[in-house]
Motif scaffolding. Structure first.
Motif, mmCIF file in Angstrom:
data_model
loop_
_atom_site.group_PDB
_atom_site.id
_atom_site.type_symbol
_atom_site.label_atom_id
_atom_site.label_comp_id
_atom_site.label_asym_id
_atom_site.label_seq_id
_atom_site.Cartn_x
_atom_site.Cartn_y
_atom_site.Cartn_z
ATOM 1 N N SER A 242 -16.755 22.286 -8.682
ATOM 2 C CA SER A 242 -17.277 23.580 -8.231
ATOM 3 C C SER A 242 -17.588 24.472 -9.433
ATOM 4 O O SER A 242 -17.074 24.290 -10.537
ATOM 5 C CB SER A 242 -16.252 24.276 -7.332
ATOM 6 O OG SER A 242 -15.151 24.720 -8.100
ATOM 7 N N GLU A 243 -18.421 25.448 -9.171
ATOM 8 C CA GLU A 243 -18.795 26.415 -10.208
ATOM 9 C C GLU A 243 -17.562 27.159 -10.728
ATOM 10 O O GLU A 243 -17.467 27.442 -11.930
ATOM 11 C CB GLU A 243 -19.820 27.405 -9.633
ATOM 12 C CG GLU A 243 -20.409 28.318 -10.667
ATOM 13 C CD GLU A 243 -21.491 29.224 -10.079
ATOM 14 O OE1 GLU A 243 -21.571 30.377 -10.545
ATOM 15 O OE2 GLU A 243 -22.223 28.779 -9.174
ATOM 16 N N ASP A 244 -16.601 27.441 -9.835
ATOM 17 C CA ASP A 244 -15.374 28.135 -10.252
ATOM 18 C C ASP A 244 -14.604 27.317 -11.297
ATOM 19 O O ASP A 244 -14.127 27.866 -12.296
ATOM 20 C CB ASP A 244 -14.467 28.408 -9.045
ATOM 21 C CG ASP A 244 -15.064 29.448 -8.100
ATOM 22 O OD1 ASP A 244 -15.917 30.244 -8.551
ATOM 23 O OD2 ASP A 244 -14.683 29.442 -6.919
ATOM 24 N N ILE A 245 -14.464 26.030 -11.056
ATOM 25 C CA ILE A 245 -13.752 25.180 -12.024
ATOM 26 C C ILE A 245 -14.528 25.110 -13.330
ATOM 27 O O ILE A 245 -13.943 25.199 -14.418
ATOM 28 C CB ILE A 245 -13.508 23.776 -11.437
ATOM 29 C CG1 ILE A 245 -12.483 23.869 -10.310
ATOM 30 C CG2 ILE A 245 -13.056 22.787 -12.513
ATOM 31 C CD1 ILE A 245 -12.251 22.586 -9.558
ATOM 32 N N ASN A 246 -15.838 24.983 -13.252
ATOM 33 C CA ASN A 246 -16.654 24.913 -14.469
ATOM 34 C C ASN A 246 -16.600 26.219 -15.277
ATOM 35 O O ASN A 246 -16.642 26.182 -16.503
ATOM 36 C CB ASN A 246 -18.089 24.540 -14.131
ATOM 37 C CG ASN A 246 -18.203 23.100 -13.667
ATOM 38 O OD1 ASN A 246 -17.450 22.234 -14.109
ATOM 39 N ND2 ASN A 246 -19.134 22.840 -12.771
ATOM 40 N N LYS A 247 -16.481 27.346 -14.586
ATOM 41 C CA LYS A 247 -16.347 28.621 -15.291
ATOM 42 C C LYS A 247 -14.977 28.741 -15.944
ATOM 43 O O LYS A 247 -14.847 29.229 -17.062
ATOM 44 C CB LYS A 247 -16.551 29.796 -14.327
ATOM 45 C CG LYS A 247 -17.984 30.081 -14.001
ATOM 46 C CD LYS A 247 -18.076 31.278 -13.070
ATOM 47 C CE LYS A 247 -19.500 31.543 -12.653
ATOM 48 N NZ LYS A 247 -19.568 32.658 -11.697
ATOM 49 N N LEU A 248 -13.944 28.303 -15.225
ATOM 50 C CA LEU A 248 -12.578 28.383 -15.734
ATOM 51 C C LEU A 248 -12.391 27.508 -16.979
ATOM 52 O O LEU A 248 -11.760 27.917 -17.947
ATOM 53 C CB LEU A 248 -11.590 27.955 -14.642
ATOM 54 C CG LEU A 248 -10.111 27.983 -14.998
ATOM 55 C CD1 LEU A 248 -9.669 29.412 -15.283
ATOM 56 C CD2 LEU A 248 -9.296 27.398 -13.861
ATOM 57 N N SER A 249 -12.969 26.307 -16.954
ATOM 58 C CA SER A 249 -12.840 25.385 -18.086
ATOM 59 C C SER A 249 -14.151 24.625 -18.250
ATOM 60 O O SER A 249 -14.373 23.603 -17.594
ATOM 61 C CB SER A 249 -11.687 24.408 -17.860
ATOM 62 O OG SER A 249 -11.641 23.482 -18.912
#
Length: 122
Positions: A96-103
């Motif tokens: 997900s975009e959230d995981i990609n933003k986080l790391s």
């Protein structure tokens, strides 16, 4: 149990009938469920390994790959158990975009580790 006759195998050291448990059920290139075409193989006595050569039957793929089997002793003789396919691509896992933003590196590192795990050899 599937019996493979010597006519299909190209190695002359192969016994008249070689028993193995199953064919691969997924093409390692298109990742679709298949009943692959078997067109040859090789038995390596020293390693107790059997390699069978397959082709994907799907018209949109038709790629070739190898099934690797390990020898086991059964009550009725030697049988080779399917272990994994060799060759192919490993399909990238998307996050997900959230995981990609986080790391930002997580997806890349995860997919590299996944490829190593899938393709590992003993």
């Amino acid at each position: 149990m599937i019996k493979l006759t010597a006519g299909v195998i190209t190695n002359k050291r192969l016994p008249a009938n070689t028993n193995f448990d199953r064919h691969p059920d997924e093409c390692p290139f298109c990742h679709k469920g298949v009943q692959p075409f078997l067109f040859g193989g090789f038995l390596h006595n020293n390693l107790c390994k059997l390699w069978l050569f397959y082709a994907c039957p799907r018209a949109d793929c038709e790629r070739h790959f190898i099934g690797e089997y390990s020898q086991a002793i059964a009550s009725d003789g030697v049988i080779y158990h399917f272990e994994k396919t060799l060759l192919g691509n490993y399909g990238k896992m998307d996050f997900s975009e959230d995981i990609n933003k986080l790391s930002p590196d997580f997806s890349r590192i995860y997919n590299q580790a996944r490829q190593v795990r899938i393709s590992r050899t003993d």
